[in-house]
Design a protein around this motif. Structure first.
Motif, PDB file in Angstrom:
ATOM      1  N   UNK A   3       0.786  -1.226   0.000  1.00 45.31           N
ATOM      2  CA  UNK A   3       0.000   0.000   0.000  1.00 45.31           C
ATOM      3  C   UNK A   3       0.813   1.269   0.000  1.00 45.31           C
ATOM      4  N   UNK A   4       2.130   1.163   0.200  1.00 42.93           N
ATOM      5  CA  UNK A   4       2.944   2.377   0.179  1.00 42.93           C
ATOM      6  C   UNK A   4       3.092   2.883  -1.249  1.00 42.93           C
ATOM      7  N   UNK A   5       3.058   4.202  -1.427  1.00 39.63           N
ATOM      8  CA  UNK A   5       3.287   4.764  -2.755  1.00 39.63           C
ATOM      9  C   UNK A   5       4.781   4.786  -3.040  1.00 39.63           C
ATOM     10  N   UNK A   6       5.521   5.347  -2.094  1.00 38.17           N
ATOM     11  CA  UNK A   6       6.958   5.519  -2.286  1.00 38.17           C
ATOM     12  C   UNK A   6       7.699   4.890  -1.117  1.00 38.17           C
ATOM     13  N   UNK A   7       8.716   4.118  -1.451  1.00 41.08           N
ATOM     14  CA  UNK A   7       9.579   3.608  -0.396  1.00 41.08           C
ATOM     15  C   UNK A   7      11.010   3.926  -0.789  1.00 41.08           C
ATOM     16  N   UNK A   8      11.719   4.604   0.075  1.00 43.82           N
ATOM     17  CA  UNK A   8      13.126   4.887  -0.168  1.00 43.82           C
ATOM     18  C   UNK A   8      13.917   3.909   0.684  1.00 43.82           C
ATOM     19  N   UNK A   9      14.794   3.136   0.022  1.00 42.48           N
ATOM     20  CA  UNK A   9      15.522   2.076   0.717  1.00 42.48           C
ATOM     21  C   UNK A   9      17.023   2.268   0.589  1.00 42.48           C
ATOM     22  N   UNK A  10      17.697   2.523   1.703  1.00 41.54           N
ATOM     23  CA  UNK A  10      19.162   2.592   1.765  1.00 41.54           C
ATOM     24  C   UNK A  10      19.740   3.509   0.693  1.00 41.54           C
ATOM     25  N   UNK A  19      30.015  12.731  -0.035  1.00 38.92           N
ATOM     26  CA  UNK A  19      28.802  11.964   0.202  1.00 38.92           C
ATOM     27  C   UNK A  19      27.714  12.889   0.748  1.00 38.92           C
ATOM     28  N   UNK A  20      26.653  13.046  -0.011  1.00 34.83           N
ATOM     29  CA  UNK A  20      25.606  13.992   0.372  1.00 34.83           C
ATOM     30  C   UNK A  20      24.472  13.293   1.115  1.00 34.83           C
ATOM     31  N   UNK A  21      24.170  12.071   0.691  1.00 35.74           N
ATOM     32  CA  UNK A  21      23.113  11.306   1.355  1.00 35.74           C
ATOM     33  C   UNK A  21      23.669   9.936   1.738  1.00 35.74           C
ATOM     34  N   UNK A  22      23.272   9.464   2.920  1.00 38.54           N
ATOM     35  CA  UNK A  22      23.802   8.191   3.382  1.00 38.54           C
ATOM     36  C   UNK A  22      22.667   7.353   3.960  1.00 38.54           C
ATOM     37  N   UNK A  23      22.417   6.231   3.323  1.00 41.30           N
ATOM     38  CA  UNK A  23      21.498   5.242   3.868  1.00 41.30           C
ATOM     39  C   UNK A  23      20.156   5.841   4.311  1.00 41.30           C
ATOM     40  N   UNK A  24      19.502   6.494   3.379  1.00 38.55           N
ATOM     41  CA  UNK A  24      18.207   7.116   3.683  1.00 38.55           C
ATOM     42  C   UNK A  24      17.109   6.072   3.539  1.00 38.55           C
ATOM     43  N   UNK A  25      16.234   6.011   4.507  1.00 34.27           N
ATOM     44  CA  UNK A  25      15.191   5.004   4.542  1.00 34.27           C
ATOM     45  C   UNK A  25      13.891   5.613   5.030  1.00 34.27           C
ATOM     46  N   UNK A  26      12.877   5.660   4.204  1.00 37.22           N
ATOM     47  CA  UNK A  26      11.562   6.028   4.720  1.00 37.22           C
ATOM     48  C   UNK A  26      10.469   5.630   3.740  1.00 37.22           C
ATOM     49  N   UNK A  27       9.242   5.725   4.198  1.00 39.39           N
ATOM     50  CA  UNK A  27       8.107   5.234   3.428  1.00 39.39           C
ATOM     51  C   UNK A  27       7.023   6.310   3.378  1.00 39.39           C
ATOM     52  N   UNK A  28       6.397   6.427   2.216  1.00 41.28           N
ATOM     53  CA  UNK A  28       5.283   7.365   2.076  1.00 41.28           C
ATOM     54  C   UNK A  28       4.046   6.572   1.685  1.00 41.28           C
ATOM     55  N   UNK A 214      20.137  15.594   9.039  1.00 39.79           N
ATOM     56  CA  UNK A 214      21.361  16.321   9.361  1.00 39.79           C
ATOM     57  C   UNK A 214      22.532  15.586   8.736  1.00 39.79           C
ATOM     58  N   UNK A 215      23.396  16.327   8.049  1.00 40.48           N
ATOM     59  CA  UNK A 215      24.602  15.756   7.437  1.00 40.48           C
ATOM     60  C   UNK A 215      24.325  14.515   6.594  1.00 40.48           C
ATOM     61  N   UNK A 216      23.270  14.565   5.816  1.00 35.94           N
ATOM     62  CA  UNK A 216      23.034  13.491   4.864  1.00 35.94           C
ATOM     63  C   UNK A 216      22.409  12.238   5.420  1.00 35.94           C
ATOM     64  N   UNK A 217      22.049  12.252   6.690  1.00 37.71           N
ATOM     65  CA  UNK A 217      21.351  11.082   7.233  1.00 37.71           C
ATOM     66  C   UNK A 217      20.043  11.532   7.875  1.00 37.71           C
ATOM     67  N   UNK A 218      19.105  10.592   7.996  1.00 39.84           N
ATOM     68  CA  UNK A 218      17.890  10.896   8.730  1.00 39.84           C
ATOM     69  C   UNK A 218      18.205  10.752  10.205  1.00 39.84           C
TER      70      UNK A 218
END
Lengths: 246, 294
Positions: A3-10, A19-28, A214-218
């Motif tokens: 049912x999630x529309x968007x899932x961002x995984x690692x 390195x601007x983003x590191x291991x970002x994880x979340x679900x919409x 902050x600093x590229x991580x959640x």
């Protein structure tokens, strides 16, 4: 997660060695209004641009209805037509009128007839209060009006998710209100939104989910009341304290 | 003063005798300049577009190689034709092509002459325009491309609908420049025997030695052509810019819904508000509304 529309995984993103983003994880999930907050340079905008594939992630996955859009065999244009984006600098097409800005995508990308596209565009221009200005060129209207047209342009594509990249940061305080009220209205109508913002009141009152970066991580994410009023992480507390002191 | 009167009389006499030949020359000059400018712009547009196709490190090797190769070819073309005189290019193409192909390719007769002249001036204009078009395209704010991509347009759609119309407007002064240069520089086509305005002058003075008097007629003729050309180009620019004001569209009162309004002069609910209202909004934003209100 079903049912999630968007899932961002690692998700990670580097520019060169930086390195601007590191291991970002979340679900919409559908109907979610997610606010992404954090200091400048923490990677918020890059994250949003990665989600819309304006930047190619270095590693990790972005799942749209469970399908990885970063993989091969995915047409980025078709994906983008389902994920609207509103930019800090509006990016309205300068060579077109307000109406044509909202019509061109429907005609060229969604292959609608001009009449149908026009009717649809008018519906959304009414919604953002810009219907009287359909004959104006972008250079003839104010920043707040431009941003409302940009929102109508994105809505006219009838996207499933709408991404906002600091939509009010380029506006003076008077115009911030008019854009925020349009966004509140959209949230009230159940639009799924992902908003990078510095408007804490908006994050607290309108969003259903807050992500602090902050600093590229959640650093912290969760319910807005909890993140914004009872943050558990010291970084979040620092950020909010400085913000409130202003 | 006497000299001017004498010059005027001589010019009048020359014009009376040869006006038809001068006019034929003007016609040839204009046809050649217009044709070469149009074709040259198309060549330049093609080169400029090919030169700005984006590629990233993630693209397949073949695509990157082809694009790189195209850029090198265009670069060589631009440098060679921009860096050599058009007089010599004309000689090279008109006499050189038959020479290298053992007379297989020849520019025969009057139509051959026209073809050669149009090819030479077009290729030359194209070399200049390629750089102008490239500059015109990269001068457009990257946000325009991003805006187009964000609503799902492909690179081609973004180019044709958003970027090129704006780039075209920006390079229009350059196109005008090239057109005016072409009106004048087509005169060097006399080296291959192409008779245009200047060529007619050479023929006429060959008969009567009124070199300076005829040159004065040429001067006036060229200046008239270029002035008219720049006037028309200005007109075109102004037309493309469109009106500086716009008409508000008054909606039908019956279809009005919340969030819209009937009196633009009184402002929209989202427009700049009165101080009092602004304060109220500010308070609401500061202290927030109850979540229940959503």
């Amino acid at each position: 997660m079903s049912g999630a529309i968007l899932e961002v995984r690692h998700l990670s993103k580097s520019f060169g060695g930086h390195e601007v983003l590191r291991d970002i994880d979340f679900t919409v999930s559908p109907g979610d209004v997610t606010s992404i907050i954090g200091t400048s340079g923490s990677g918020k905008s890059t994250l949003l641009r990665c989600i819309n594939l304006l930047e190619i992630p270095t590693s990790g996955q972005i799942l749209f209805h469970g399908q990885d859009v970063t993989g091969k065999g995915v047409n980025p244009s078709r994906y983008r037509s389902k994920v609207g984006m509103v930019f800090q600098s509006f990016n309205l097409f300068n060579n077109m009128t307000v109406l044509d800005n909202c019509v061109v995508g429907q005609v060229k990308v969604l292959k609608k007839s001009r009449a149908e596209a026009r009717e649809n565009a008018m519906k959304y221009l009414h919604q953002v209060g810009m219907a009287p200005y359909i004959n104006a060129k972008p250079r003839q209207i104010s920043g707040g009006q431009k941003q409302r047209v940009a929102i109508a342009r994105a809505l006219a594509m009838e996207p499933e998710v709408l991404l906002f990249d600091e939509p009010t940061s380029a506006l003076d305080p008077e115009m911030v209100g008019e854009v925020l009220s349009v966004m509140r209205d959209l949230a009230n109508h159940g639009m799924t939104m992902l908003v990078v913002t510095h408007e804490m009141a908006f994050a607290r009152d309108v969003s259903s989910h807050v992500v602090f970066m902050a600093d590229g991580v959640i650093c912290e994410q969760g319910d807005p009341q909890q993140v914004l009023t009872h943050p558990t992480q010291p970084r979040t507390r620092d950020f909010l304290a400085r913000f409130m002191a202003q | 003063m006497d000299k001017f009167i004498e010059l005027g009389q001589d010019m009048a006499a020359l014009w009376m005798q040869y006006w038809d030949r001068y006019l034929v020359g003007i016609r040839s000059t204009l046809i050649l300049a217009v044709a070469a400018t149009v074709i040259g712009c198309l060549i330049g547009l093609l080169c400029g577009i090919l030169n700005t196709i984006p590629y990233t490190k993630n693209d397949p090797l073949l695509k990157r190689f082809v694009l790189k190769f195209i850029r090198v070819i265009v670069r060589i073309y631009v440098e060679v034709f921009r860096g050599t005189p058009m007089v010599l290019q004309a000689v090279f193409i008109y006499y050189g092509l038959p020479y290298f192909t053992d007379q297989q390719i020849m520019f025969r007769g009057n139509s051959g002459l026209w073809l050669a002249a149009i090819i030479v001036v077009s290729i030359n204009t194209g070399a200049y325009m390629a750089e102008s078009v490239r500059g015109g395209i990269i001068s457009i704010d990257p946000g325009q491309t991003e805006g187009a991509k964000a609503i799902g347009m492909t690179h081609v759609q973004a180019m044709t609908n958003v970027i090129l119309p704006q780039a075209f407007r920006n390079i229009l002064p350059q196109i005008g420049n090239n057109f005016i240069i072409n009106i004048k520089d087509t005169s060097v086509m006399f080296v291959i025997g192409f008779i245009e305005f200047f060529g007619q002058h050479r023929n006429i003075v060959g008969n009567n030695n009124m070199y300076f008097q005829s040159a004065a007629i040429e001067m006036i003729g060229y200046l008239t052509m270029t002035l008219i050309a720049s006037f028309l180009l200005r007109l075109l620019e102004r037309h493309l810019d469109g009106s500086s004001s716009y008409q508000l569209v008054q909606g039908d009162a019956l279809t009005m819904t919340a969030g819209t309004y009937n009196h633009p002069s009184r402002g929209t609910p989202f427009d700049e508000r009165s101080t009092e209202e602004r304060e109220r909004t500010r308070q609401a934003l500061k202290h927030g509304r109850n979540r229940g209100e959503r």
